[in-house]
Scaffold this motif. Structure first.
Motif, short mmCIF file in Angstrom:
data_model
loop_
_atom_site.label_atom_id
_atom_site.label_comp_id
_atom_site.label_asym_id
_atom_site.label_seq_id
_atom_site.Cartn_x
_atom_site.Cartn_y
_atom_site.Cartn_z
N ARG A 128 16.66 56.41 50.69
CA ARG A 128 15.73 55.86 51.68
C ARG A 128 15.40 56.91 52.75
N LEU A 129 16.41 57.63 53.20
CA LEU A 129 16.17 58.63 54.24
C LEU A 129 15.40 59.84 53.71
N ARG A 130 15.58 60.15 52.42
CA ARG A 130 14.76 61.21 51.84
C ARG A 130 13.30 60.81 51.77
N THR A 131 13.06 59.51 51.56
CA THR A 131 11.69 59.01 51.45
C THR A 131 11.04 58.82 52.81
N ASP A 132 11.84 58.32 53.76
CA ASP A 132 11.32 58.01 55.10
C ASP A 132 12.33 58.50 56.14
N ARG A 133 12.07 59.66 56.72
CA ARG A 133 13.02 60.27 57.65
C ARG A 133 13.11 59.52 58.98
N THR A 134 12.21 58.60 59.24
CA THR A 134 12.28 57.82 60.48
C THR A 134 12.73 56.39 60.23
N SER A 135 13.25 56.11 59.04
CA SER A 135 13.63 54.75 58.68
C SER A 135 14.70 54.19 59.61
N ARG A 136 14.58 52.89 59.90
CA ARG A 136 15.61 52.15 60.62
C ARG A 136 16.33 51.18 59.68
N ARG A 137 16.10 51.37 58.36
CA ARG A 137 16.70 50.47 57.37
C ARG A 137 17.83 51.11 56.59
N ALA A 138 18.26 52.28 57.00
CA ALA A 138 19.32 53.00 56.27
C ALA A 138 20.68 52.48 56.72
N VAL A 139 21.01 51.28 56.24
CA VAL A 139 22.21 50.57 56.68
C VAL A 139 23.10 50.27 55.48
N ILE A 140 24.38 50.60 55.61
CA ILE A 140 25.38 50.22 54.61
C ILE A 140 26.09 48.97 55.11
N ASP A 141 26.04 47.91 54.32
CA ASP A 141 26.68 46.64 54.65
C ASP A 141 28.12 46.66 54.12
N GLN A 161 25.06 52.45 60.07
CA GLN A 161 23.64 52.78 60.03
C GLN A 161 23.47 54.28 60.27
N PHE A 162 22.57 54.88 59.51
CA PHE A 162 22.26 56.30 59.66
C PHE A 162 20.83 56.44 60.16
N LEU A 163 20.66 57.32 61.15
CA LEU A 163 19.34 57.57 61.73
C LEU A 163 19.11 59.07 61.84
N ILE A 164 17.95 59.52 61.38
CA ILE A 164 17.56 60.92 61.55
C ILE A 164 16.69 61.02 62.80
N ARG A 165 17.12 61.84 63.72
CA ARG A 165 16.32 62.10 64.91
C ARG A 165 16.32 63.61 65.14
N GLY A 166 15.12 64.19 65.12
CA GLY A 166 15.02 65.63 65.15
C GLY A 166 15.58 66.20 63.86
N ALA A 167 16.45 67.18 63.97
CA ALA A 167 17.08 67.79 62.79
C ALA A 167 18.51 67.32 62.63
N LYS A 168 18.85 66.19 63.28
CA LYS A 168 20.23 65.70 63.24
C LYS A 168 20.31 64.32 62.61
N ALA A 199 24.85 64.20 55.82
CA ALA A 199 24.05 65.25 56.46
C ALA A 199 23.86 66.45 55.54
N VAL A 200 24.91 66.84 54.84
CA VAL A 200 24.81 67.97 53.91
C VAL A 200 23.81 67.65 52.80
N GLU A 201 23.89 66.43 52.25
CA GLU A 201 22.96 66.02 51.19
C GLU A 201 21.51 66.05 51.68
N LEU A 202 21.30 65.72 52.95
CA LEU A 202 19.95 65.69 53.51
C LEU A 202 19.53 67.02 54.14
N ARG A 203 20.44 68.00 54.11
CA ARG A 203 20.20 69.32 54.70
C ARG A 203 19.84 69.20 56.18
N LEU A 204 20.68 68.40 56.87
CA LEU A 204 20.51 68.19 58.31
C LEU A 204 21.77 68.61 59.04
N HIS A 205 21.63 68.79 60.34
CA HIS A 205 22.80 69.01 61.18
C HIS A 205 23.51 67.67 61.41
N VAL A 206 24.82 67.75 61.63
CA VAL A 206 25.58 66.55 61.96
C VAL A 206 25.31 66.19 63.42
#
Length: 234
Positions: A128-141, A161-168, A199-206
């Motif tokens: 989901r985050l690879r498809t939409d980097r601003t998603s608010r639906r990246a939630v693990i129940d 919940q995971f959120l991408i903001r900037g490069a983090k 973060a590593v999978e998405l090539r982002l900073h932690v």
């Protein structure tokens, strides 16, 4: 706070200073009642949040509250395997047997919840985050209807919940219940590893971890240890 230890110490301090006294639960399936033997009164803060800015600094170094790094790593590896079997992790956490309903499995094994029981939620969140980097639906129940069961092992974690903001990449963890003194350092260690891998999978900073505790508590029979922790020089 920057590190896991700094955030944890702040939470211990706040509970000792401002926590309300609660008489304890009566549920016979809960460690909060010694599994029906007696109530365990505790001090509690409701809906409190700690923020860890540098989650890779994940080791607790308290001389009083010994952090077993081998147990933390073993639990993380066990969780990433998706297992819910008691035996592989019981050597590192002998207390786990008290939470098993059948002596073989742990109902709320967090890795099984994340990777297996409801499908691979980690991979779905990643996609989901690879498809939409601003998603608010990246939630693990993680809770997954535990409120409908009478198991001894009810998930303390509600969601991640995971959120991408900037490069983090940031993680927001919601806990229904958090044993702050004994369990919280291990919970945060694993969450920091999960965030790291994502973060590593998405090539982002932690980024940061926001840890929301609906009930952050320290049992009264742990208060002596908590006070020794507060007396330490960090």
């Amino acid at each position: 706070q920057e590190t896991l230890e700094q955030a944890w110490r702040m939470l211990v301090h706040d509970i000792l200073s401002d926590g309300d006294s609660v008489h304890g639960v009566t549920d016979t399936s809960s460690v909060g009642s010694h599994f029906g033997a007696a109530r365990r009164p505790y001090r509690e803060l409701l809906c409190t949040v700690i923020r860890i800015e540098k989650p890779r600094r994940r080791i607790l170094l308290s001389p009083a509250r010994k952090f077993r790094i081998g147990a933390a790593i073993a639990h993380a590896l066990w969780a990433f395997s998706g297992s819910n079997l008691l035996e592989p992790v019981s050597f590192y956490n002998p207390q786990g047997k008290y939470f098993s309903d059948d002596g073989f499995r742990l109902n709320a094994a967090i890795g099984h919840r994340i990777f297996i029981s409801a499908g691979n939620q980690f991979q779905a969140t990643l996609d989901r985050l690879r498809t939409d980097r601003t998603s608010r639906r990246a939630v693990i129940d993680v809770f997954q209807n535990d409120g409908l069961t009478n198991s001894r092992d009810i998930s303390c974690t509600l969601s991640i919940q995971f959120l991408i903001r900037g490069a983090k990449l940031h993680a927001i963890v919601t806990m229904r219940s958090q044993s702050v003194l004994m369990v919280c350092p291990y919970d945060l260690f694993f969450i920091s590893m999960l965030l790291d891998v994502m973060a590593v999978e998405l090539r982002l900073h932690v980024g940061s971890i926001l840890h929301v505790c609906n009930s952050a508590h320290i049992y009264e029979d742990e208060l002596g240890l908590a006070q020794r922790v507060m007396a330490e020089s960090p």
